[in-house]
Write an enzyme that holds these catalytic residues in place. Structure first.
Site, PDB file in Angstrom:
ATOM      1  N   ASP A 130       0.780  -1.169   0.064  1.00  0.00           N
ATOM      2  CA  ASP A 130       0.105  -0.025  -0.016  1.00  0.00           C
ATOM      3  C   ASP A 130       0.777   1.368   0.054  1.00  0.00           C
ATOM      4  O   ASP A 130       1.606   1.246   0.882  1.00  0.00           O
ATOM      5  CB  ASP A 130      -0.847   0.026   1.156  1.00  0.00           C
ATOM      6  CG  ASP A 130      -1.869   0.819   1.116  1.00  0.00           C
ATOM      7  OD1 ASP A 130      -3.063   0.440   0.743  1.00  0.00           O
ATOM      8  OD2 ASP A 130      -1.681   1.854   1.601  1.00  0.00           O
ATOM      9  N   ASP A 147      -3.226   2.561  -6.019  1.00  0.00           N
ATOM     10  CA  ASP A 147      -2.117   2.838  -4.987  1.00  0.00           C
ATOM     11  C   ASP A 147      -2.197   1.422  -4.003  1.00  0.00           C
ATOM     12  O   ASP A 147      -1.341   1.574  -2.955  1.00  0.00           O
ATOM     13  CB  ASP A 147      -2.394   3.847  -4.177  1.00  0.00           C
ATOM     14  CG  ASP A 147      -3.521   3.576  -3.201  1.00  0.00           C
ATOM     15  OD1 ASP A 147      -4.349   2.806  -3.243  1.00  0.00           O
ATOM     16  OD2 ASP A 147      -3.584   4.228  -2.065  1.00  0.00           O
ATOM     17  N   GLU A 148      -2.440   0.266  -4.668  1.00  0.00           N
ATOM     18  CA  GLU A 148      -2.147  -0.810  -3.681  1.00  0.00           C
ATOM     19  C   GLU A 148      -2.307  -2.071  -4.670  1.00  0.00           C
ATOM     20  O   GLU A 148      -2.968  -2.117  -5.549  1.00  0.00           O
ATOM     21  CB  GLU A 148      -3.210  -0.907  -2.420  1.00  0.00           C
ATOM     22  CG  GLU A 148      -4.628  -0.979  -3.031  1.00  0.00           C
ATOM     23  CD  GLU A 148      -5.537  -1.062  -1.761  1.00  0.00           C
ATOM     24  OE1 GLU A 148      -5.913  -2.340  -1.349  1.00  0.00           O
ATOM     25  OE2 GLU A 148      -5.616   0.105  -1.058  1.00  0.00           O
TER      26      GLU A 148
END
Length: 401
Positions: free
Chosen positions: A10, A125-126
């Site tokens: 993350d 974003d992960e």
DNA sequence: TCTGGGGTCCTAGGACCC
DNA sequence: TCTGGGGTCCTAGGACCC
């Protein structure tokens, strides 16, 4: 003996951190990203920038990301900017620049893929990463039986930083559920590794809401039933849980609380739907604001058609969404005789959907959705495809056609 | 000082078919 | 007349996630 090691990576305060690469002078200051585009920084003659402050904001936007300094004021992603301004009026406000974030997203994912190719994309974003088969992951280092996988996570963190200048946090456990939970435990720039034997000590004290899949509603219900932590959930009587949450969700809650999850990584998938929506600056009414709404509606359909074409899809269902002034959501959807990616066709069918909605209230949001997607180049040589389109004349509301 | 935009999955009722 | 059961598709809404 080989262990299953799933990592969840993350990015730390992703959007805000990307902005800090561009405006390093903001490092250490409370800052949020969000709102429209009318608060661009203004470059000064001396090379510095003049930034907007939250106190100057007026509108309906929300914060997409907040720096850790801003979080200290109680700001967080999703908070309304007017509310945020009341909490931290001097915090800097930057507009969202998705193109820049997408570029960084591609860079960090490529950097990870160079170390570990088995990746499940979970958004900008992960990602989940299967480390099980990566060389070194199963090694012990010194007296740490899991030293190998820990070191591997460190190398991945470094690779992400080398590629983007950004930091990330990684959770490593035997499954996706636990890893997702763990990547959040030592932010920013953390590596959290746990196995089954650590669940009672590390996981059970956490609030039930931290489990991915327990949202605001389920959490409120659990809370009302006296269950606050994951450990309390794990200790609940199965039949009692099922009685309150149903067979499926009740069972899942219990499994999750015990850290059990055997979902595989999904390393590629096709889109199922695409949509475009917009919130107006003020609530609009179908009759009183007809012209304005018509222009917005057509614009949304054109952008949606554009997305479909660009990504190579055709849609067999078209839907419309309204968010009313009281925040209730209405949706209408219809299945087409033949798939399309044409703006005029989308506009036409979306119009039919709207005709089926009650339009007495003002609404704040209008959206258009394309569902039942298939690849445009699938030469799905169905000789009756065109005929089906004609059958569509049996639609409940024959339009101006 | 009311809460963006883009998705996924699930549920449940009704239509329709065999 | 009352009475089946199974399967699929369509539609609307809702919970949840990033």
């Amino acid at each position: 003996m080989s262990r299953r090691w799933i990592a969840h990576l993350d990015m730390d305060a992703f959007f805000a951190s990307v902005e800090l690469l561009r405006y390093p002078e903001l490092r250490g200051q409370p800052m949020v990203v969000g709102g429209g585009t009318r608060h661009q920084p203004v470059a000064q003659a001396d090379g510095t920038h003049l930034f907007s402050r939250l106190r100057d904001y007026a509108g309906r936007g929300v914060a997409t990301t907040a720096t850790y300094e801003a979080r200290a004021f109680g700001l967080h992603s999703g908070i309304g900017l007017m509310k945020a301004a009341a909490l931290a009026p001097d915090a800097v406000l930057l507009p969202v620049d998705f193109d820049a974030y997408r570029r960084c997203s591609r860079l960090f994912k490529a950097a990870v893929a160079a170390h570990a190719p088995q990746i499940e994309d979970r958004g900008i974003d992960e990602i989940y990463i299967d480390l099980s088969e990566v060389p070194g992951a199963q090694d012990a280092i010194g007296d740490d039986p899991h030293g190998g996988v820990r070191a591997l996570a460190g190398r991945i963190q470094q690779a992400v930083h080398d590629a983007t200048g950004l930091s990330c946090s990684i959770g490593i456990t035997p499954n996706k559920l636990l890893s997702k939970l763990c990547s959040d435990l030592e932010k920013p720039h953390g590596i959290t590794l746990i196995t089954e034997v650590d669940i009672a000590q590390r996981i059970w004290p956490l609030p039930a809401r931290r489990i991915n899949g327990i949202g605001p509603k389920a959490n409120a219900k659990l809370d009302a039933l006296g269950i606050r932590t994951i450990g309390e959930l794990a200790a609940a009587e199965p039949q009692w849980l099922i009685g309150h949450f149903g067979q499926s969700y009740g069972n899942w809650l219990l499994e999750a609380a015990h850290g059990r999850d055997d979902r595989p990584l999904v390393t590629s998938r096709e889109a199922k739907s695409l949509s475009r929506e917009t919130t107006f600056e003020r609530d609009l009414h179908a009759r009183h604001d007809r012209a304005e709404l018509g222009a917005i509606f057509t614009g949304l359909c054109e952008r949606l058609a554009d997305d479909l074409v660009r990504r190579g899809y055709v849609a067999r269902s078209i839907g419309v969404k309204l968010r009313l002034d009281d925040f209730r959501i209405l949706t209408r959807e219809l299945t087409l005789g033949a798939p399309t990616a044409d703006a005029a066709a989308i506009r036409h069918h979306a119009g039919l959907c709207v005709k089926r909605m009650p339009l007495d209230r003002r609404f704040r949001l209008l959206g258009v959705r394309a569902g039942q997607l298939s690849r445009a180049d699938d030469t799905n040589a169905d000789p009756f495809e065109g005929r089906k389109e004609e059958g569509q004349l049996s639609l409940p509301f024959a339009d101006d056609a």
